[in-house]
Design a protein around this motif. Structure first.
Motif, PDB file in Angstrom:
ATOM      1  N   SER A  33       0.817  -1.229   0.000  1.00 48.12           N
ATOM      2  CA  SER A  33       0.000   0.000   0.000  1.00 48.12           C
ATOM      3  C   SER A  33       0.845   1.270   0.000  1.00 48.12           C
ATOM      4  CB  SER A  33      -0.905   0.044   1.235  1.00 48.12           C
ATOM      5  OG  SER A  33      -1.655  -1.116   1.326  1.00 48.12           O
ATOM      6  N   ALA A  70      -9.803  10.742  -4.766  1.00 46.03           N
ATOM      7  CA  ALA A  70     -10.637  10.198  -3.686  1.00 46.03           C
ATOM      8  C   ALA A  70     -12.118  10.202  -4.077  1.00 46.03           C
ATOM      9  CB  ALA A  70     -10.424  11.009  -2.416  1.00 46.03           C
ATOM     10  N   LEU A  75     -12.625   7.275  -6.239  1.00 51.32           N
ATOM     11  CA  LEU A  75     -12.535   6.034  -5.461  1.00 51.32           C
ATOM     12  C   LEU A  75     -13.813   5.794  -4.661  1.00 51.32           C
ATOM     13  CD1 LEU A  75      -8.880   5.929  -4.080  1.00 51.32           C
ATOM     14  CD2 LEU A  75      -9.898   4.432  -5.770  1.00 51.32           C
ATOM     15  N   LEU A  76     -14.364   6.886  -4.165  1.00 52.15           N
ATOM     16  CA  LEU A  76     -15.606   6.797  -3.396  1.00 52.15           C
ATOM     17  C   LEU A  76     -16.728   6.243  -4.287  1.00 52.15           C
ATOM     18  CD1 LEU A  76     -15.848   7.763  -0.448  1.00 52.15           C
ATOM     19  CD2 LEU A  76     -17.174   9.697  -1.291  1.00 52.15           C
ATOM     20  N   ASN A  91     -16.287   2.600  -4.921  1.00 58.14           N
ATOM     21  CA  ASN A  91     -16.539   1.736  -3.769  1.00 58.14           C
ATOM     22  C   ASN A  91     -17.997   1.345  -3.589  1.00 58.14           C
ATOM     23  OD1 ASN A  91     -14.262   0.848  -1.954  1.00 58.14           O
ATOM     24  ND2 ASN A  91     -13.645   2.887  -2.537  1.00 58.14           N
ATOM     25  N   SER A 116     -18.281  -2.125  -3.297  1.00 59.19           N
ATOM     26  CA  SER A 116     -17.908  -2.707  -1.999  1.00 59.19           C
ATOM     27  C   SER A 116     -19.138  -3.151  -1.217  1.00 59.19           C
ATOM     28  CB  SER A 116     -17.148  -1.688  -1.159  1.00 59.19           C
ATOM     29  OG  SER A 116     -16.101  -1.164  -1.882  1.00 59.19           O
ATOM     30  N   ILE A 157     -11.800  -5.594  -1.397  1.00 62.89           N
ATOM     31  CA  ILE A 157     -12.043  -4.146  -1.331  1.00 62.89           C
ATOM     32  C   ILE A 157     -10.719  -3.385  -1.204  1.00 62.89           C
ATOM     33  CG2 ILE A 157     -13.107  -2.304   0.056  1.00 62.89           C
ATOM     34  CD1 ILE A 157     -15.307  -4.433   0.700  1.00 62.89           C
ATOM     35  N   TRP A 158      -9.807  -3.947  -0.424  1.00 70.80           N
ATOM     36  CA  TRP A 158      -8.481  -3.335  -0.265  1.00 70.80           C
ATOM     37  C   TRP A 158      -7.765  -3.289  -1.623  1.00 70.80           C
ATOM     38  CZ3 TRP A 158      -4.841  -5.082   4.341  1.00 70.80           C
ATOM     39  CH2 TRP A 158      -3.825  -4.148   4.489  1.00 70.80           C
ATOM     40  N   ASN A 205      -9.260  -0.783  -4.122  1.00 73.72           N
ATOM     41  CA  ASN A 205      -8.856   0.603  -3.883  1.00 73.72           C
ATOM     42  C   ASN A 205      -7.404   0.850  -4.282  1.00 73.72           C
ATOM     43  OD1 ASN A 205     -11.071   2.268  -2.575  1.00 73.72           O
ATOM     44  ND2 ASN A 205     -11.229   0.323  -1.520  1.00 73.72           N
ATOM     45  N   SER A 240      -7.134   0.532  -8.247  1.00 72.39           N
ATOM     46  CA  SER A 240      -7.828   1.644  -8.901  1.00 72.39           C
ATOM     47  C   SER A 240      -7.083   2.953  -8.686  1.00 72.39           C
ATOM     48  CB  SER A 240      -9.249   1.775  -8.369  1.00 72.39           C
ATOM     49  OG  SER A 240      -9.935   0.579  -8.560  1.00 72.39           O
ATOM     50  N   SER A 241      -6.544   3.165  -7.483  1.00 70.96           N
ATOM     51  CA  SER A 241      -5.857   4.436  -7.253  1.00 70.96           C
ATOM     52  C   SER A 241      -4.601   4.531  -8.114  1.00 70.96           C
ATOM     53  CB  SER A 241      -5.528   4.617  -5.768  1.00 70.96           C
ATOM     54  OG  SER A 241      -4.703   3.585  -5.332  1.00 70.96           O
TER      55      SER A 241
END
Lengths: 203, 249
Positions: free
Chosen positions: B50, B69, B72-73, B76, B79, B111-112, B115, B118-119
């Motif tokens: 990470s 962000a 990303l939101l 999610n 998720s 989910i980890w 993120n 994708s980031s």
């Protein structure tokens, strides 16, 4: 229908990219320069169509139109879907870039199959046979796509077997809607512009 | 029928410190790291993995972080499905006779990874915009036909979205509460009509492209350059991968 990042194992991701690379290479080999604009127009229409919500009963659905894409473009469905999915991933983060190969394979393979199995009936003379063939092309393409997505999940992790089965079952009502839309669309195009249903060949 | 706002979506193509790097380097590093992250399956290695995505997220300060962000939101939302669904269907010992322990762990890992991957891809690839992605593909040897198809599709999407929006409004005005078979028929005819209109336009575009000398005119004008900076950036990603592998042992 889009599989998100993080679900698939490296082996499945690599297989998805290999199938997509082979399909895209074959698709662009069969496509001449003059056809690129036609394919890009079709690709963008289907990209936009997938953004539209159609009301089905109490809820709404985004249709994928995999069957009609296959009936129109044949092998060119691979590059058309690849570009549309790449745009969706970059502009809207639908699916993802790493899973692009797997997502493209799960949608383009059913499109090519739909054209191979039902294309000649859809382009044939009988309207009733064409209607039935387009319904099955639309419905089965969606179910095959969900089936492939389920298999990709299963091969990534065998524990996701039940998830994959549920995914397939959830697509059963959607496949009927996709089939009906493919039927109406094909009948409309047969009357208004039959040259467009070439399945990738020259009109 | 509702056409989700295409024009509201501007992508992430805005100035970044990473713009100094060659587009090919960004694509290669992004896919290397994303593929590497996809192969991680335990918390220790994911924790070690990470670090670099977090550094990349913070490289452009608060504004850059806010932009990614936000995306990303939005991402999610999947998720919720993962948390609700995977623990119910995954085999293994049950918590409260309902949720699988392994399934909960699996959904947490997914989910980890979602993120992290994708980031990295948002920051390094999606933020370049389609023109730079296309020039990166050119540098990586992707055939001209495919790159032309990509650029033409990008152009056509924005060109046709206006017409599509107009037709959606027309259908809405005629049949406000259409649903079921009637909605399918209206939608199918609308897509068919757009295809016919776009086909006419495609024929004129083919003629125009022919006048300009064919699709070879779509080659990128920016000359690719690979300096010590790009090599160092790639080296950083390889060192990071080695560090994560050592941490997971």
């Amino acid at each position: 229908m889009h599989i998100s990042e993080g679900f698939l194992s490296p082996g499945v991701l690599a297989t998805g990219w290999a199938v997509t690379a082979a399909g895209v290479a074959w698709g662009i080999k069969k496509m001449d320069e003059g056809e690129i604009v036609r394919v890009s127009m079709a690709s963008s229409v289907f990209f936009l169509a997938s953004l539209v919500n159609v009301r089905v009963g109490p809820s709404a659905a985004h249709l994928s139109l995999i069957g009609p894409v296959g009936l129109m473009l044949g092998w060119a469905s691979f590059p058309a879907m690849f570009t549309a999915l790449l745009l969706q991933a970059v502009l809207f983060q639908f699916g993802g870039l790493l899973v692009l190969g797997a997502n493209c394979a799960s949608m383009a393979v059913p499109a090519v199959l739909a054209n191979a199995l039902f294309g000649s009936f859809v382009r044939g003379r009988g309207e009733k046979i064409a209607a039935a063939a387009s319904f099955f092309a639309g419905a089965l393409a969606v179910l095959t796509s969900a089936g492939i997505a389920g298999l990709l999940l299963f091969f990534s992790d065998h524990g996701m077997a039940l998830t994959a089965k549920t995914l397939l079952a959830a697509h059963l009502p959607l496949s009927a809607v996709e089939g009906a839309t493919a039927l109406f669309m094909t009948l409309f195009l047969r009357r208004a512009f039959p040259d467009i249903l070439t399945g990738g060949g020259r009109p | 029928m509702i056409l989700s706002g295409l024009h509201a979506c501007t992508g992430l193509d805005c100035e970044s410190r990473l713009d100094a790097l060659d587009a090919r380097c960004r694509v290669l590093c992004a896919f290397f790291l994303a593929f590497f992250l996809a192969s991680l399956r335990d918390t220790v290695s994911l924790l070690a993995g990470s670090a670099l995505p977090l550094i990349l997220l913070c490289i452009d300060g608060k504004r850059g972080l806010e932009r990614v962000a936000g995306r990303l939101l939005y991402l999610n939302r999947v998720s919720v499905f993962v948390i609700l669904f995977l623990p119910l269907t995954y085999p293994g010992e049950r918590i409260f006779y309902l949720f699988s322990e392994k399934g909960l762990f699996m959904s947490f890992i997914i989910i980890w990874k979602l993120n992290l991957i994708s980031s990295v891809l948002l920051k390094l690839v999606a933020s370049m915009g389609m023109t730079r992605v296309s020039s990166a593909l050119e540098g990586l040897g992707v055939p001209l036909k495919l790159r032309s198809l990509l650029l033409l599709t990008t152009r056509c999407v924005f060109l046709l979205s206006e017409r599509f929006g107009t037709m959606c409004r027309a259908v809405d005005l005629r049949t406000r509460d259409a649903s079921g078979l009637f909605a399918c028929r209206a939608f199918a005819c609308m897509v068919g009509t757009t295809l016919i209109h776009s086909s006419d336009r495609a024929e004129r575009a083919v003629l125009a492209i022919g006048c300009r000398g064919g699709i070879s005119g779509f080659s990128g004008l920016a000359a690719p350059r690979w300096t010590w900076m790009e090599s160092s950036f790639c080296l950083l990603f390889i060192i990071n991968a080695a560090f994560v592998l050592m941490a997971s042992l």
